[in-house]
Scaffold this active site. Structure first.
Site, PDB file in Angstrom:
ATOM      1  N   ARG A 232       0.964  -7.495  -4.957  1.00 51.36           N
ATOM      2  CA  ARG A 232      -0.445  -7.271  -4.671  1.00 51.36           C
ATOM      3  C   ARG A 232      -1.174  -8.614  -4.650  1.00 51.36           C
ATOM      4  O   ARG A 232      -0.886  -9.518  -5.430  1.00 51.36           O
ATOM      5  CB  ARG A 232      -1.081  -6.355  -5.728  1.00 51.36           C
ATOM      6  CG  ARG A 232      -0.701  -4.885  -5.572  1.00 51.36           C
ATOM      7  CD  ARG A 232      -1.274  -4.308  -4.288  1.00 51.36           C
ATOM      8  NE  ARG A 232      -1.017  -2.882  -4.143  1.00 51.36           N
ATOM      9  CZ  ARG A 232       0.017  -2.367  -3.507  1.00 51.36           C
ATOM     10  NH1 ARG A 232       0.931  -3.168  -2.976  1.00 51.36           N
ATOM     11  NH2 ARG A 232       0.150  -1.060  -3.385  1.00 51.36           N
ATOM     12  N   GLU A 260      -7.086  -9.259   2.630  1.00 54.77           N
ATOM     13  CA  GLU A 260      -6.359  -8.451   3.613  1.00 54.77           C
ATOM     14  C   GLU A 260      -7.287  -7.399   4.230  1.00 54.77           C
ATOM     15  O   GLU A 260      -7.986  -6.691   3.502  1.00 54.77           O
ATOM     16  CB  GLU A 260      -5.197  -7.770   2.897  1.00 54.77           C
ATOM     17  CG  GLU A 260      -4.294  -6.942   3.771  1.00 54.77           C
ATOM     18  CD  GLU A 260      -3.159  -6.331   2.960  1.00 54.77           C
ATOM     19  OE1 GLU A 260      -2.744  -5.210   3.284  1.00 54.77           O
ATOM     20  OE2 GLU A 260      -2.705  -6.986   1.996  1.00 54.77           O
ATOM     21  N   HIS A 283       1.620  -7.080   5.351  1.00 55.06           N
ATOM     22  CA  HIS A 283       1.815  -6.034   4.345  1.00 55.06           C
ATOM     23  C   HIS A 283       2.814  -4.993   4.855  1.00 55.06           C
ATOM     24  O   HIS A 283       2.544  -3.789   4.910  1.00 55.06           O
ATOM     25  CB  HIS A 283       0.488  -5.361   3.990  1.00 55.06           C
ATOM     26  CG  HIS A 283       0.528  -4.662   2.662  1.00 55.06           C
ATOM     27  ND1 HIS A 283      -0.587  -4.468   1.889  1.00 55.06           N
ATOM     28  CD2 HIS A 283       1.550  -4.120   1.954  1.00 55.06           C
ATOM     29  CE1 HIS A 283      -0.266  -3.825   0.783  1.00 55.06           C
ATOM     30  NE2 HIS A 283       1.041  -3.605   0.799  1.00 55.06           N
ATOM     31  N   GLY A 285       6.045  -4.789   3.622  1.00 53.75           N
ATOM     32  CA  GLY A 285       7.179  -4.702   2.709  1.00 53.75           C
ATOM     33  C   GLY A 285       7.890  -3.364   2.728  1.00 53.75           C
ATOM     34  O   GLY A 285       9.120  -3.296   2.700  1.00 53.75           O
ATOM     35  N   ALA A 286       7.130  -2.276   2.777  1.00 50.55           N
ATOM     36  CA  ALA A 286       7.724  -0.937   2.738  1.00 50.55           C
ATOM     37  C   ALA A 286       7.930  -0.341   4.124  1.00 50.55           C
ATOM     38  O   ALA A 286       8.313   0.820   4.241  1.00 50.55           O
ATOM     39  CB  ALA A 286       6.831  -0.016   1.917  1.00 50.55           C
TER      40      ALA A 286
END
Length: 408
Positions: A232, A260, A283, A285-286
């Site tokens: 984060r 962001e 963002h 990552g997932a």
């Protein structure tokens, strides 16, 4: 139950929610559009990924009972307000761990070999082999992991397979646990900063971790070290990071940062994006199909169990320990109206109930036991009157703190 899915989920997830008989509304939106979608659809459950869920949105959702974060972190949801309004908040921990770990390793390699800069120069028609042939290499270097949850452990495993030495710290990590993971335990984030050649953050955004990577942290880092954050943005003091990049040659790979944009698209307004020694990703990552499928299955599991039983798996805003001081255990016949009479009597004595459960015994006796946890010591008169209720068999009271037992 009506479910509003307000982020892009894998189609299998939507199909599965509908297959178990739920009314699913899909509206991939945020901000004012999401507020309008919540008001117009009046859902009992809301599923989001990175979308901000505000106090105003929840206050205008009278039927909302459950918010499911399709991921691990839930700092985009105002959990305090959800608790005040009696709305459950659940997450899906660990389901995207492999995807985030893969990106972390990718950023490590990209920083060391300056891969994006190589590509940009080549696309511009520039050949700079001399400049880009000076990578340090990763084998034999020290990776410091701050946070050893699902993601951190996967990163450690991958790094060790590459010949990288791993040291670690987390609030719950012990020397024994570190040894079982095949890494070396260090006692603080500052010790990690001073010893590691590569640092990667894998901790949640909570008050204790706010700007954990601050000026002291970056001052302790080795010149030219690699710094990676896929957790984060609030964990990093970005001003201090930029100073370290400029003054110490720190190379940073960031999948998250404080400024962001909230939506899916927008203007990127951060000095970090303009620096040649900082690599920003969006963002993501997932954001792999594998992670989305696994997370989607967990979303379905959480909502399915809640819709059938009222129990919320992975609930993050239910107190682990209530303020109850005493527990009343009332054995009774499983007859209509018995529990209603018990609760009405407790109300008359102004006893605040924190938790309760009622279990039915097996066999033909039709007996049950109610355990009711209350704040304050139940007066003996209340206990006597409870026992006199028709079809109540026995009453006992336990003082929770001292575990003293009194039979009534």
């Amino acid at each position: 139950m009506r479910v509003l899915v307000a982020d892009k989920l894998h189609p299998h997830t939507i199909d599965s929610l509908r297959h178990i008989g739920l009314d699913v509304v899909v509206n991939d939106c945020d901000g004012d559009a999401l507020h309008h979608a919540i008001v117009s659809s009046d859902p009992q459950s809301l599923v989001v990924k990175s979308t901000m869920i505000t106090q105003t949105m929840m206050e205008h959702a009278p039927s909302l009972e459950l918010i499911v974060r399709a991921g691990a972190g839930y700092d985009t949801i105002d959990v305090d307000v959800a608790s005040e309004l009696g709305i459950f908040v659940a997450n899906c921990p660990g389901k995207n761990a492999s995807a985030v770990a893969e990106l972390t390793i990718g950023l490590m390699v990209a920083l060391d070999r300056r891969i994006p800069n190589n590509v940009f120069d080549a696309q511009a028609g520039l050949w700079r082999k001399g400049m880009y042939s000076k990578a340090s290499g990763l084998r034999g270097r020290i990776l410091g992991l701050i946070g050893l949850g699902h993601i951190g452990q996967l990163v450690a495993e991958a790094a060790k397979s590459m010949g990288i030495d791993v040291v670690g710290w987390s609030r719950s990590l012990t020397e024994k646990k570190a040894h079982s993971l095949g890494i070396r335990y260090l006692s603080s984030p500052l010790e990690i900063a001073s010893q590691a050649d590569i640092i990667s953050l894998h901790i949640p955004a909570i008050p204790d971790t706010y700007k954990l990577a601050n000026r002291d942290f970056f001052n302790a880092m080795k010149p030219g070290a690699l710094f990676i954050n896929t957790s984060r943005g609030s964990i990093v003091d970005e001003g201090a990071l930029l100073e370290a990049v400029n003054n110490k040659g720190i190379l940073a790979g960031l999948d998250v940062f404080e400024s962001e944009p909230e939506g899916k698209e927008g203007h990127l307004n951060t000095e970090l994006s303009q620096h040649p020694l900082v690599y920003l990703t969006h963002h993501i990552g997932a954001s792999t199909d594998q992670a989305q499928i696994a997370t989607g299955k967990e979303v379905v599991r959480v909502i399915d169990i809640y819709s059938r039983t009222g129990v919320v798996p992975n609930c993050i805003n239910i107190a682990e320990q209530s303020y109850a001081t005493h527990v009343l255990t009332i054995r009774h016949l499983d007859k209509v109206g018995v529990l209603a009479g018990i609760l009405d009597l407790i109300r008359k004595y102004n006893m605040n109930i924190q938790e309760m459960e009622n279990q039915v015994f097996t066999g033909d006796a039709n007996a049950a036991v109610a355990r009711i946890r209350v704040v304050g010591s139940p007066p003996k008169e209340l206990c006597r009157l409870l026992k006199e209720i028709h079809n109540v068999l026995a009453v006992s009271c336990i003082q929770i703190q001292s575990n003293e037992h009194q039979s009534i």
